[in-house]
Design an enzyme around this catalytic site. Structure first.
Site, PDB file in Angstrom:
ATOM      1  N   GLU A 126     -29.778  10.861 -12.923  1.00 51.35           N
ATOM      2  CA  GLU A 126     -28.541  11.050 -12.323  1.00 51.35           C
ATOM      3  C   GLU A 126     -27.600   9.646 -13.844  1.00 51.35           C
ATOM      4  O   GLU A 126     -28.104   8.668 -14.250  1.00 51.35           O
ATOM      5  CB  GLU A 126     -28.050  10.351 -10.725  1.00 51.35           C
ATOM      6  CG  GLU A 126     -29.172  11.809 -10.229  1.00 51.35           C
ATOM      7  CD  GLU A 126     -28.322  12.125  -8.720  1.00 51.35           C
ATOM      8  OE1 GLU A 126     -28.228  12.793  -7.882  1.00 51.35           O
ATOM      9  OE2 GLU A 126     -28.077  10.953  -8.374  1.00 51.35           O
ATOM     10  N   HIS A 242     -15.700  11.509  -6.913  1.00 47.67           N
ATOM     11  CA  HIS A 242     -16.821  11.990  -7.482  1.00 47.67           C
ATOM     12  C   HIS A 242     -16.311  12.503  -8.667  1.00 47.67           C
ATOM     13  O   HIS A 242     -15.323  13.855  -8.503  1.00 47.67           O
ATOM     14  CB  HIS A 242     -17.658  12.784  -7.243  1.00 47.67           C
ATOM     15  CG  HIS A 242     -19.181  13.286  -7.302  1.00 47.67           C
ATOM     16  ND1 HIS A 242     -19.157  14.461  -8.149  1.00 47.67           N
ATOM     17  CD2 HIS A 242     -20.147  13.167  -6.671  1.00 47.67           C
ATOM     18  CE1 HIS A 242     -20.659  14.908  -8.850  1.00 47.67           C
ATOM     19  NE2 HIS A 242     -20.864  13.600  -7.887  1.00 47.67           N
ATOM     20  N   ARG A 288     -19.835   6.903 -12.618  1.00 41.58           N
ATOM     21  CA  ARG A 288     -18.603   7.919 -11.989  1.00 41.58           C
ATOM     22  C   ARG A 288     -17.394   7.236 -12.192  1.00 41.58           C
ATOM     23  O   ARG A 288     -16.655   8.445 -12.407  1.00 41.58           O
ATOM     24  CB  ARG A 288     -19.276   7.865 -10.749  1.00 41.58           C
ATOM     25  CG  ARG A 288     -20.294   8.492 -10.695  1.00 41.58           C
ATOM     26  CD  ARG A 288     -20.614   8.811  -8.419  1.00 41.58           C
ATOM     27  NE  ARG A 288     -21.639   9.680  -8.258  1.00 41.58           N
ATOM     28  CZ  ARG A 288     -22.082   9.931  -7.451  1.00 41.58           C
ATOM     29  NH1 ARG A 288     -21.912   8.981  -6.293  1.00 41.58           N
ATOM     30  NH2 ARG A 288     -23.515  10.643  -7.293  1.00 41.58           N
ATOM     31  N   HIS A 349     -15.265  10.488  -2.708  1.00 44.49           N
ATOM     32  CA  HIS A 349     -16.083  11.308  -2.001  1.00 44.49           C
ATOM     33  C   HIS A 349     -17.526   9.446  -1.541  1.00 44.49           C
ATOM     34  O   HIS A 349     -18.057  10.353  -0.518  1.00 44.49           O
ATOM     35  CB  HIS A 349     -17.363  10.833  -3.674  1.00 44.49           C
ATOM     36  CG  HIS A 349     -19.124  11.667  -3.390  1.00 44.49           C
ATOM     37  ND1 HIS A 349     -19.215  12.772  -2.980  1.00 44.49           N
ATOM     38  CD2 HIS A 349     -20.197  11.060  -4.292  1.00 44.49           C
ATOM     39  CE1 HIS A 349     -20.696  12.867  -2.661  1.00 44.49           C
ATOM     40  NE2 HIS A 349     -21.572  11.707  -3.142  1.00 44.49           N
ATOM     41  N   ARG A 384     -20.737   2.384  -6.469  1.00 40.19           N
ATOM     42  CA  ARG A 384     -22.282   2.413  -6.174  1.00 40.19           C
ATOM     43  C   ARG A 384     -22.738   3.272  -7.326  1.00 40.19           C
ATOM     44  O   ARG A 384     -22.224   4.175  -7.736  1.00 40.19           O
ATOM     45  CB  ARG A 384     -21.824   3.566  -4.734  1.00 40.19           C
ATOM     46  CG  ARG A 384     -23.602   4.247  -4.234  1.00 40.19           C
ATOM     47  CD  ARG A 384     -23.371   4.307  -2.864  1.00 40.19           C
ATOM     48  NE  ARG A 384     -22.497   6.169  -3.369  1.00 40.19           N
ATOM     49  CZ  ARG A 384     -23.256   7.326  -3.728  1.00 40.19           C
ATOM     50  NH1 ARG A 384     -24.277   7.520  -3.996  1.00 40.19           N
ATOM     51  NH2 ARG A 384     -21.869   8.317  -3.977  1.00 40.19           N
TER      52      ARG A 384
END
Length: 537
Positions: A126, A242, A288, A349, A384
């Site tokens: 990811e 997100h 992100r 998110h 994160r």
């Protein structure tokens, strides 16, 4: 000022229930800690809806842990620190990357079934990960599988009592020690639940924003009640949006997992052009915050409300096998993931900050612990790393239980001093107040911020302060009061941090400033906002 308690009660007049450990909330954090704690303690789990209603249930991508010979804790550590943009705790990250694999084994022992390929874990990659280290279950239903396994284990455990549809109004403290909580039953009766330790595992605050991937239960209750009790709240300006939630008429903001990009999907603007090469060298797999702001920039430039995510160049068989949940969900709205470009836009998110804890998950209030998204352990820093949240919950959940097992019984007898005279009931409908709050947060404390907007937002939020002088009786009223607390804390912290770092972007201070701002923002109900410099490098 936000009062110490949301309701006026006399503890002596309330029925008392005693348990060793009180777990507030569900999800992976609550379920895992409850199961581990039950080995040596009686446990009460309290959820305002049910064990299956949590952010964990909707987690698609997976759980990050080192299980491959090609990977190492050092790689995982570096990836986490880079994503965290200089604000991670080195010690907390070390704990995560070294203890994560053991936590995964515990999940498997509790019944979780991760996907396998040729007898080995089927690993994916990811955003901002340098290695394939994401374990997943049923393709893109990892969270649901974990909750299924853990909830079945918890319900079958005679030492765990579960209260569904109960609302925890406030934590009860005496002289810096947490003694339990005030709980409201479905019929409105209130109880005092007493224990030797309380674990907050109530999740995040996605409902601060109108557009979120979080369920309706994510109203920041744990952060707000801990703040009222005197806990330190850390780094709540860092809100992770997100990049890719479904943006389609009539459809909720459903998460299109980061793993879709991890498996090769492209982002395209409404002209059909790939655009991430203009924003980051890692393209679609950039952190992100970078991807989310890039999407917003493209939306503004093309005067659109969405961009597209495109995985049509991959085989239909692979897409259906790897992402069955996303495929089926999109199909309900006439969108075929294997042949259509899917319209997406950013949505709130995850909250990186929360209730400040030490490496054992304990807050500055003795016997009060926080686990999962409600906590701020120092792992996530300013942004994160994808799929680290589930790992964090099991790693620190294990540490919390070890610490609780060392505690003697709680002999403190608390007394509540009611400091307010509440005499009125809320006039404006709570649903209207909540929508207005969400619009304020989107407009002034969203993906991009500046001082003028944050000051305006804080001013408008303060107009809702009379809610704390009202007599509150319903869950929706408590939730709004908690959301208002979290909104004010987030906005105040964002206004204080005059730089851009990770998920916090200030248009009036667009540059990261390590000299002045490599430090945490810490809020306390009595002491206000302070800053705590990070010494480790």
């Amino acid at each position: 000022m936000i009062p110490r308690y949301l309701v006026d009660v006399q503890l002596s007049e309330l029925p008392v229930i005693e348990k060793d450990v009180i777990v507030i909330g569900a999800g992976i954090a609550g379920l895992f800690t409850a199961i581990r704690a039950s080995e040596n303690n009686s446990v009460l789990m309290i959820t305002k809806k049910s064990l299956l209603d949590s952010n964990t249930r909707y987690a698609q991508g997976g759980i990050a842990a080192v299980t491959s010979d090609e990977d190492s804790p050092a790689y995982h550590r570096d990836d986490t620190l880079i994503a965290g943009a200089g604000l991670c705790s080195n010690e907390a990250v070390d704990v995560l990357v070294h203890e994560g694999p053991k936590g995964v084994r515990s999940l498997i022992q509790m019944g979780t079934q991760f996907d396998l390929e040729n007898g080995e874990f089927a690993l994916t990659k990811e955003g901002a990960h340098s290695q394939r280290r994401i374990l997943h279950a049923n393709g893109d239903a990892t969270g649901f599988e974990i909750v299924r396994a853990l909830s079945e284990t918890a319900v079958a455990n005679p030492k765990i009592e579960v209260w569904d549809d109960h609302f925890v109004i406030d934590l009860v403290t005496q002289d810096g020690v947490c003694c339990g909580a005030i709980v409201q039953k479905p019929g409105g009766q209130r109880l005092f639940v007493k224990g030797k330790a309380v674990i907050l595992s109530s999740g995040g605050a996605g409902q601060l924003y109108r557009y979120t991937t979080n369920p309706e239960v994510a109203t920041g209750d744990g952060i707000a009640m801990a703040y009222r009790a005197g806990a330190y709240i850390q780094d709540v300006e860092f809100i992770q949006f997100h990049p890719t939630s479904l943006c389609y008429p009539g459809a909720p903001r459903f998460l299109i997992s980061e793993a879709v990009r991890g498996e090769g999907a492209y982002l395209r603007n409404i002209k059909g052009e790939r655009f991430m090469d203009r924003y980051h060298e890692q393209l679609e797999l950039a952190p992100r915050d970078v991807v989310a702001r890039a999407i917003v920039s493209e939306m503004e430039e093309t005067k659109s409300t969405f961009v597209y995510i495109d995985i049509t160049h991959e085989s239909a068989e692979m897409v259906k096998h790897r992402f069955p949940t996303i495929y089926e969900y999109c199909l309900k709205y006439g969108l075929d993931l294997t042949s259509d470009w899917i319209p997406v836009a950013p949505a709130m998110h995850y909250m990186m900050g929360g209730v400040k804890t030490d490496l054992n998950g304990e807050t500055n209030i003795k016997r009060l612990f926080a686990c999962g998204e409600v906590s701020s352990t120092g792992v996530h820093g300013a942004n994160r790393l994808a799929s680290n949240s589930l790992s964090e919950a099991i790693v620190f959940g294990r540490r919390i239980v070890k610490r609780i097992n060392e505690l003697p019984g709680n002999t403190v007898d608390p007394v509540i001093d009611n400091e307010t005279e509440r005499s009125s009931t809320p006039i404006q409908a709570v649903v209207e107040r909540r929508l207005k709050l969400q619009k304020i947060m989107v407009r002034y404390a969203g993906l991009r911020r500046d001082a003028k907007g944050l000051e305006k937002g804080l001013e408008e939020l303060k107009r809702q302060l009379p809610i704390y002088q009202s007599i509150l009786t319903e869950r929706e009223e408590y939730e709004f009061a908690n959301l208002l607390t979290c909104a004010m804390l987030t906005t105040e912290a964002a206004l204080s941090r005059e730089e851009s770092r990770g998920a916090h972007y200030r248009e009036d201070f667009p540059v990261r400033d390590d000299v002045m701002w490599r430090k945490h923002t810490v809020l306390h109900r009595l002491y206000g906002l302070t800053e705590e410099r990070i010494e480790n490098v």
